[in-house]
Design an enzyme around this catalytic site. Structure first.
Site, PDB file in Angstrom:
ATOM      1  N   GLN A 164       2.939  -1.575  -8.825  1.00 23.91           N
ATOM      2  CA  GLN A 164       2.988  -1.001  -7.474  1.00 23.91           C
ATOM      3  C   GLN A 164       2.841   0.513  -7.546  1.00 23.91           C
ATOM      4  OE1 GLN A 164       6.962  -2.822  -6.923  1.00 23.91           O
ATOM      5  NE2 GLN A 164       6.141  -3.782  -5.101  1.00 23.91           N
ATOM      6  N   ASN A 165       2.859   1.069  -8.747  1.00 19.29           N
ATOM      7  CA  ASN A 165       2.752   2.518  -8.899  1.00 19.29           C
ATOM      8  C   ASN A 165       1.291   2.946  -8.802  1.00 19.29           C
ATOM      9  OD1 ASN A 165       5.479   2.425  -9.354  1.00 19.29           O
ATOM     10  ND2 ASN A 165       5.304   2.491 -11.591  1.00 19.29           N
ATOM     11  N   ASP A 208       0.225   5.907 -10.193  1.00 19.89           N
ATOM     12  CA  ASP A 208       0.119   7.077 -11.070  1.00 19.89           C
ATOM     13  C   ASP A 208      -0.753   6.868 -12.309  1.00 19.89           C
ATOM     14  OD1 ASP A 208       1.850   5.519 -12.743  1.00 19.89           O
ATOM     15  OD2 ASP A 208       3.617   6.417 -11.783  1.00 19.89           O
ATOM     16  N   HIS A 252      -1.470  -1.161  -5.457  1.00 17.23           N
ATOM     17  CA  HIS A 252      -1.550  -0.221  -4.337  1.00 17.23           C
ATOM     18  C   HIS A 252      -2.554   0.904  -4.585  1.00 17.23           C
ATOM     19  CE1 HIS A 252       2.773  -1.653  -3.213  1.00 17.23           C
ATOM     20  NE2 HIS A 252       1.844  -2.460  -2.770  1.00 17.23           N
ATOM     21  N   CYS A 309     -18.065   5.391   4.110  1.00 16.54           N
ATOM     22  CA  CYS A 309     -19.153   4.953   3.214  1.00 16.54           C
ATOM     23  C   CYS A 309     -18.647   4.477   1.849  1.00 16.54           C
ATOM     24  CB  CYS A 309     -20.190   6.059   3.033  1.00 16.54           C
ATOM     25  SG  CYS A 309     -19.690   7.393   1.926  1.00 16.54           S
ATOM     26  N   CYS A 325     -16.034  13.836   3.837  1.00 20.94           N
ATOM     27  CA  CYS A 325     -16.860  13.223   2.803  1.00 20.94           C
ATOM     28  C   CYS A 325     -18.129  14.047   2.580  1.00 20.94           C
ATOM     29  CB  CYS A 325     -17.225  11.797   3.205  1.00 20.94           C
ATOM     30  SG  CYS A 325     -18.424  11.026   2.094  1.00 20.94           S
ATOM     31  N   GLY A 359      20.161  -1.480  -9.375  1.00 23.30           N
ATOM     32  CA  GLY A 359      20.416  -1.737  -7.966  1.00 23.30           C
ATOM     33  C   GLY A 359      19.820  -3.049  -7.492  1.00 23.30           C
TER      34      GLY A 359
HETATM   35 ZN   LIG Z   1     -18.653   8.998   3.210  1.00 19.92          ZN
END
Ligand SMILES: [Zn+2]
Length: 289
Positions: free
Chosen positions: A113-114, A116, A131, A142, A190, A258
């Protein structure tokens, strides 16, 4: 934590290590799901407290990001500052231990789910970025993708007066930057079609691409058990895999400081820091254990 998970939680660190080693030994192919708890040791803060609640203001939603130029200016201004450290984060012992487990042929896939990229930096190969990745920027019109470093250069060139700012790091390459006039911040469009650029990550309020979910599900079908590392599973996109594993009769273990949303489904719960929990496994192997 509820009563059943409490009963499942081993009592000492030694017992926890032994139980985790047994779980891994008993299940040849692991479907590993990782979350923010893996990366806190690399200096990347997480969003949630031990009860799975928000520690800080929740992140910007997809709808707010695409719906307002002011929100995008604020997002990218904070990101301009946050990326400088986030982009330099290095893997820690948790990433290394999981890469080693894969090298031993024990990991069916590592679903993270990271955003990085630190699992890949540590040497893990079979990784699905559930993700997305923060080191990539995508055009919503595009589909052009730009490296974040190049986009960072564009942001810095257009907003030189913001370079001197510093702030506390926040999750996902964000930084706590408040009380500024974000309207003066200039966000590039863009370069190919002038479309709207967005980090190539799944925002809150946005769906994970279907083919990515299907690919992960195929790996879960092929796995013997599921190991959750450093996630409270509060987000449904990750929790759904724990539910699917349990429904398929596959045991689920979790290492997390936790509560997790899947505590009811767990056959083993280790309430420890991820690196502390995984390090003894490497030591056992070094001794030929
Ligand atoms: Zn574009």
């Amino acid at each position: 934590m509820n009563a059943s998970a409490q009963a499942l939680a081993p009592h000492s660190n030694e017992e926890a290590s032994a139980e985790l080693a047994r779980f891994i030994a008993d299940h040849e192919r692991l479907f590993v799901l990782t979350g923010a708890g893996c990366s806190t040791g690399s200096g990347i803060p997480d969003y949630r407290d031990a009860d799975g609640g928000w520690k800080r203001r929740p992140p910007v939603t997809f709808q707010a990001f695409v719906g307002g130029a002011a929100t995008r200016s604020r997002y990218w201004a904070r990101s301009l500052v946050g990326w400088r450290r986030f982009g330099r984060a290095r893997p820690n012992g948790t990433h290394a231990a999981l890469a080693e487990l894969e090298a031993q042929g024990r990991i069916e896939v590592l679903l993270t789910q990271n955003v990085d990229g630190l699992h890949q930096a540590a040497g893990s190969r079979e990784v699905i970025d559930l993700h997305g990745r923060l080191d990539s920027v995508r055009c919503l019109a595009c589909e052009l993708r730009l490296p974040r470093d190049a986009f960072q250069h564009e942001l810095e060139t257009r907003n030189p007066s913001w370079l001197a700012l510093d702030a506390l790091d926040a999750p996902d390459g964000d930084a706590d930057l408040e009380g500024l006039d974000f309207a003066s911040f200039r966000v590039p469009d863009c370069p190919s079609c002038d479309g709207l650029l967005k980090p190539d990550v799944v925002f809150f309020g946005e769906n994970v691409p279907r083919d990515r979910v299907e690919r992960a599900t195929r790996h879960l079908d092929a796995a013997d058990a599921m190991l959750v590392v450093g996630s409270s599973l509060m987000v449904f996109s990750g929790y759904r895999f724990a539910r699917a594993a349990a429904r398929a009769g596959k045991p689920v273990a979790a290492i997390n400081l936790g509560r997790t949303r899947a505590d009811d489904l767990l056959s083993l719960k280790i309430e420890r820091d991820c690196a502390d929990a995984l390090l003894p496994l490497s030591r056992l192997r070094e001794r030929g254990g």
